[in-house]
Design a protein around this motif. Structure first.
Motif, PDB file in Angstrom:
ATOM      1  N   GLY A 104     -22.528   0.092  44.777  1.00  0.00           N
ATOM      2  CA  GLY A 104     -22.551   1.537  44.887  1.00  0.00           C
ATOM      3  C   GLY A 104     -22.096   2.269  43.645  1.00  0.00           C
ATOM      4  N   ARG A 105     -21.826   1.544  42.567  1.00  0.00           N
ATOM      5  CA  ARG A 105     -21.437   2.152  41.304  1.00  0.00           C
ATOM      6  C   ARG A 105     -22.666   2.272  40.396  1.00  0.00           C
ATOM      7  NH1 ARG A 105     -16.902   4.757  40.704  1.00  0.00           N
ATOM      8  NH2 ARG A 105     -17.142   4.375  38.455  1.00  0.00           N
ATOM      9  N   PRO A 106     -22.628   3.161  39.387  1.00  0.00           N
ATOM     10  CA  PRO A 106     -23.740   3.213  38.434  1.00  0.00           C
ATOM     11  C   PRO A 106     -23.965   1.848  37.793  1.00  0.00           C
ATOM     12  CG  PRO A 106     -22.246   5.064  38.107  1.00  0.00           C
ATOM     13  CD  PRO A 106     -21.577   4.154  39.081  1.00  0.00           C
ATOM     14  N   VAL A 107     -25.193   1.594  37.388  1.00  0.00           N
ATOM     15  CA  VAL A 107     -25.567   0.300  36.819  1.00  0.00           C
ATOM     16  C   VAL A 107     -26.099   0.509  35.402  1.00  0.00           C
ATOM     17  CG1 VAL A 107     -27.066  -1.720  37.054  1.00  0.00           C
ATOM     18  CG2 VAL A 107     -26.105  -0.631  39.093  1.00  0.00           C
ATOM     19  N   VAL A 108     -25.668  -0.368  34.503  1.00  0.00           N
ATOM     20  CA  VAL A 108     -26.169  -0.373  33.128  1.00  0.00           C
ATOM     21  C   VAL A 108     -26.823  -1.725  32.879  1.00  0.00           C
ATOM     22  CG1 VAL A 108     -25.546  -0.306  30.687  1.00  0.00           C
ATOM     23  CG2 VAL A 108     -24.430   1.253  32.295  1.00  0.00           C
ATOM     24  N   TRP A 109     -27.994  -1.712  32.294  1.00  0.00           N
ATOM     25  CA  TRP A 109     -28.789  -2.922  32.075  1.00  0.00           C
ATOM     26  C   TRP A 109     -28.920  -3.214  30.590  1.00  0.00           C
ATOM     27  CZ3 TRP A 109     -31.731  -6.703  34.551  1.00  0.00           C
ATOM     28  CH2 TRP A 109     -32.731  -7.314  33.783  1.00  0.00           C
ATOM     29  N   ILE A 110     -28.820  -4.489  30.226  1.00  0.00           N
ATOM     30  CA  ILE A 110     -29.151  -4.913  28.871  1.00  0.00           C
ATOM     31  C   ILE A 110     -29.826  -6.274  28.952  1.00  0.00           C
ATOM     32  CG2 ILE A 110     -26.874  -5.957  28.464  1.00  0.00           C
ATOM     33  CD1 ILE A 110     -27.241  -5.115  25.490  1.00  0.00           C
ATOM     34  N   ASN A 111     -30.830  -6.465  28.108  1.00  0.00           N
ATOM     35  CA  ASN A 111     -31.557  -7.726  28.074  1.00  0.00           C
ATOM     36  C   ASN A 111     -31.232  -8.453  26.772  1.00  0.00           C
ATOM     37  OD1 ASN A 111     -33.434  -9.179  29.791  1.00  0.00           O
ATOM     38  ND2 ASN A 111     -34.833  -9.114  28.078  1.00  0.00           N
ATOM     39  N   GLY A 112     -30.750  -9.676  26.852  1.00  0.00           N
ATOM     40  CA  GLY A 112     -30.325 -10.414  25.675  1.00  0.00           C
ATOM     41  C   GLY A 112     -31.479 -11.049  24.922  1.00  0.00           C
ATOM     42  N   ASP A 113     -31.359 -11.068  23.601  1.00  0.00           N
ATOM     43  CA  ASP A 113     -32.274 -11.818  22.740  1.00  0.00           C
ATOM     44  C   ASP A 113     -31.632 -11.938  21.368  1.00  0.00           C
ATOM     45  OD1 ASP A 113     -32.888  -9.507  21.143  1.00  0.00           O
ATOM     46  OD2 ASP A 113     -34.349  -8.890  22.631  1.00  0.00           O
ATOM     47  N   GLU A 114     -32.343 -12.535  20.438  1.00  0.00           N
ATOM     48  CA  GLU A 114     -31.778 -12.802  19.116  1.00  0.00           C
ATOM     49  C   GLU A 114     -31.402 -11.530  18.357  1.00  0.00           C
ATOM     50  OE1 GLU A 114     -30.929 -15.496  17.651  1.00  0.00           O
ATOM     51  OE2 GLU A 114     -31.805 -17.094  18.843  1.00  0.00           O
ATOM     52  N   SER A 115     -32.016 -10.414  18.696  1.00  0.00           N
ATOM     53  CA  SER A 115     -31.757  -9.184  17.959  1.00  0.00           C
ATOM     54  C   SER A 115     -30.487  -8.472  18.401  1.00  0.00           C
ATOM     55  CB  SER A 115     -32.947  -8.225  18.105  1.00  0.00           C
ATOM     56  OG  SER A 115     -33.062  -7.771  19.443  1.00  0.00           O
ATOM     57  N   VAL A 116     -29.895  -8.888  19.510  1.00  0.00           N
ATOM     58  CA  VAL A 116     -28.697  -8.216  20.017  1.00  0.00           C
ATOM     59  C   VAL A 116     -27.494  -8.578  19.145  1.00  0.00           C
ATOM     60  CG1 VAL A 116     -27.079  -8.041  21.942  1.00  0.00           C
ATOM     61  CG2 VAL A 116     -29.536  -8.111  22.384  1.00  0.00           C
ATOM     62  N   ASP A 117     -26.857  -7.547  18.587  1.00  0.00           N
ATOM     63  CA  ASP A 117     -25.630  -7.743  17.831  1.00  0.00           C
ATOM     64  C   ASP A 117     -24.552  -6.833  18.402  1.00  0.00           C
ATOM     65  OD1 ASP A 117     -26.425  -5.247  16.999  1.00  0.00           O
ATOM     66  OD2 ASP A 117     -26.811  -5.821  14.918  1.00  0.00           O
ATOM     67  N   THR A 118     -23.409  -6.772  17.730  1.00  0.00           N
ATOM     68  CA  THR A 118     -22.303  -5.971  18.243  1.00  0.00           C
ATOM     69  C   THR A 118     -22.696  -4.508  18.384  1.00  0.00           C
ATOM     70  OG1 THR A 118     -20.687  -7.475  17.257  1.00  0.00           O
ATOM     71  CG2 THR A 118     -19.917  -5.277  17.845  1.00  0.00           C
ATOM     72  N   ALA A 119     -23.411  -3.971  17.384  1.00  0.00           N
ATOM     73  CA  ALA A 119     -23.820  -2.569  17.436  1.00  0.00           C
ATOM     74  C   ALA A 119     -24.742  -2.295  18.619  1.00  0.00           C
ATOM     75  CB  ALA A 119     -24.510  -2.169  16.135  1.00  0.00           C
ATOM     76  N   ALA A 120     -25.613  -3.258  18.944  1.00  0.00           N
ATOM     77  CA  ALA A 120     -26.521  -3.086  20.081  1.00  0.00           C
ATOM     78  C   ALA A 120     -25.758  -3.004  21.398  1.00  0.00           C
ATOM     79  CB  ALA A 120     -27.528  -4.233  20.124  1.00  0.00           C
ATOM     80  N   LEU A 121     -24.556  -3.558  21.424  1.00  0.00           N
ATOM     81  CA  LEU A 121     -23.732  -3.512  22.623  1.00  0.00           C
ATOM     82  C   LEU A 121     -22.860  -2.267  22.677  1.00  0.00           C
ATOM     83  CD1 LEU A 121     -22.534  -7.230  22.867  1.00  0.00           C
ATOM     84  CD2 LEU A 121     -24.262  -6.121  24.282  1.00  0.00           C
ATOM     85  N   VAL A 122     -22.161  -1.963  21.567  1.00  0.00           N
ATOM     86  CA  VAL A 122     -21.146  -0.913  21.626  1.00  0.00           C
ATOM     87  C   VAL A 122     -21.623   0.429  21.095  1.00  0.00           C
ATOM     88  CG1 VAL A 122     -19.321  -2.625  21.438  1.00  0.00           C
ATOM     89  CG2 VAL A 122     -20.114  -1.480  19.378  1.00  0.00           C
ATOM     90  N   GLY A 123     -22.577   0.445  20.152  1.00  0.00           N
ATOM     91  CA  GLY A 123     -23.060   1.697  19.596  1.00  0.00           C
ATOM     92  C   GLY A 123     -23.023   1.697  18.084  1.00  0.00           C
ATOM     93  N   ALA A 124     -23.534   2.765  17.498  1.00  0.00           N
ATOM     94  CA  ALA A 124     -23.598   2.858  16.041  1.00  0.00           C
ATOM     95  C   ALA A 124     -23.837   4.305  15.645  1.00  0.00           C
ATOM     96  CB  ALA A 124     -24.716   1.978  15.493  1.00  0.00           C
ATOM     97  N   ASN A 125     -23.596   4.587  14.354  1.00  0.00           N
ATOM     98  CA  ASN A 125     -23.927   5.901  13.828  1.00  0.00           C
ATOM     99  C   ASN A 125     -25.442   6.030  13.728  1.00  0.00           C
ATOM    100  OD1 ASN A 125     -21.331   7.155  13.291  1.00  0.00           O
ATOM    101  ND2 ASN A 125     -21.050   5.557  11.756  1.00  0.00           N
ATOM    102  N   ALA A 126     -25.957   7.144  14.195  1.00  0.00           N
ATOM    103  CA  ALA A 126     -27.404   7.361  14.196  1.00  0.00           C
ATOM    104  C   ALA A 126     -27.740   8.591  13.359  1.00  0.00           C
ATOM    105  CB  ALA A 126     -27.918   7.511  15.622  1.00  0.00           C
ATOM    106  N   GLY A 127     -27.381   8.540  12.086  1.00  0.00           N
ATOM    107  CA  GLY A 127     -27.660   9.671  11.218  1.00  0.00           C
ATOM    108  C   GLY A 127     -26.609  10.753  11.354  1.00  0.00           C
TER     109      GLY A 127
END
Length: 341
Positions: A104-127
């Protein structure tokens, strides 16, 4: 191979303008702050999903399925991350999403592959985002200042940790283990560090309702990485195998419109091939074969499919698993399927 003529298949801006007064400059500052605080939460960018939206459909409820889901949610209640491990095509992802939705809580989805790094998980500066502030001192004399602010975008792990969501990390073991170092502080200290983020909000305190469900194929599958023991030691591992015949029949039945006799034939064939072949023959293969048999007409009725048709359909379904191998291997697979039938 049978003569095709005797068994023919039938296939059914406006940019922020320069302000001309300090009042407009202050308004621009407030607008920029508002936009920055809501990054990722508007225009469909948020990774947060309503639990009802992620619940798999169709989803079969049998005693075997309910028992497994009960174990998963029991461990989640005990505040333990759950790692679902098993062969491909056995229903891990659907089970993970069903368990997440049941919380009953919100759900967040991520699909793993070779391109996933720390930034893909936690975030990054986008300009960056900028605006100009113009002050008129005296007639004909003005001062103009351009203010630039970095735009940080949180990615799935940061959002789930902050909002107390259930993170469903599919194909977890396909990502590089180095990307998962940030999970250690999340699970041990209850803090997520966001590399690249500056200032006092570099870290996020983990919400008490945050939970994590991960899915992985068995270690012998191609593309699977061995994850660090320090992290695996903090997971609970639930092994998922293929379901019993009754559950597999219910699953296939939920995806196709065939008689009970037809579905029983398909599932029995699938289970026989699973025992006889050296390749993976999952429940997904049974569903795909059933879909094929709804469109390839050989005049059969109520589970009495001709062996030649069953052989061809299962050959089509399983042939990708030996793609790139020689013609002898293809002939051997066809022979094994025919013998199993």
């Amino acid at each position: 191979m049978a003569d095709d003529s005797s068994r023919k298949r039938k296939v059914r801006g406006k940019k922020i303008a320069s302000s001309r007064s300090s009042k407009e400059g202050r308004r621009a500052k407030k607008e920029l702050a508002r936009k920055s605080s809501s990054v990722g939460k508007k225009n469909g960018d948020s990774p947060l999903s309503d639990p009802d939206e992620v619940a798999p459909e169709p989803f079969v409820e049998t005693d075997a399925v309910a028992s497994l889901r009960g174990r998963i949610n029991g461990w989640l209640q005990a505040d333990q991350p759950v790692h679902l491990i098993g062969p491909t095509g056995c229903g891990k992802t659907a089970l993970a999403l069903s368990a997440a939705a049941e919380r009953g809580r919100p759900v967040v989805w991520i699909n793993g592959d070779e391109s996933v790094d720390t930034a893909a998980l936690v975030g990054a500066n986008a300009g960056g985002e900028s605006y100009k502030e113009s002050d008129q001192f005296v007639s004909g004399v003005s001062k103009q200042t351009e203010i630039v602010r970095e735009r940080w975008v949180d990615n799935p792990l940061s959002v789930a940790v902050r909002e107390g969501a259930t993170l469903v990390y599919n194909e977890f073991s396909r990502s590089d283990p180095s990307a998962h170092n940030v999970l250690l502080s999340v699970l041990e200290e209850g803090v997520l560090e966001r590399p690249g983020k500056k200032g006092a909000d570099r870290s996020i305190d983990v919400h008490p309702e945050f939970r994590m469900i991960l899915t992985s194929n068995d270690v012998e599958y191609a593309g699977v990485h061995r994850q660090q023991d320090a992290l695996l030691d903090r997971f609970v591992g639930v092994h998922i195998d293929y379901y019993d015949a009754e559950t597999e029949r219910e699953i296939v039945n939920s995806h196709v419109d065939l008689s009970e006799e037809d579905i029983e034939t398909i599932v029995e064939t699938t289970r026989a091939l699973r025992d006889e072949l050296d390749i993976v023959v999952g429940t997904r293969a049974a569903i795909t074969a059933a879909k094929g048999l709804t469109v390839f007409d050989d005049g059969s009725e109520n589970g009495e499919f001709k062996d030649e048709l069953l052989t061809e359909v299962f050959m089509d379904v399983l042939a990708p698993k030996i793609a790139g191998e020689g013609p002898d291997d293809v002939a051997q697979l066809r022979s094994q399927i025919a013998e199993a039938l």
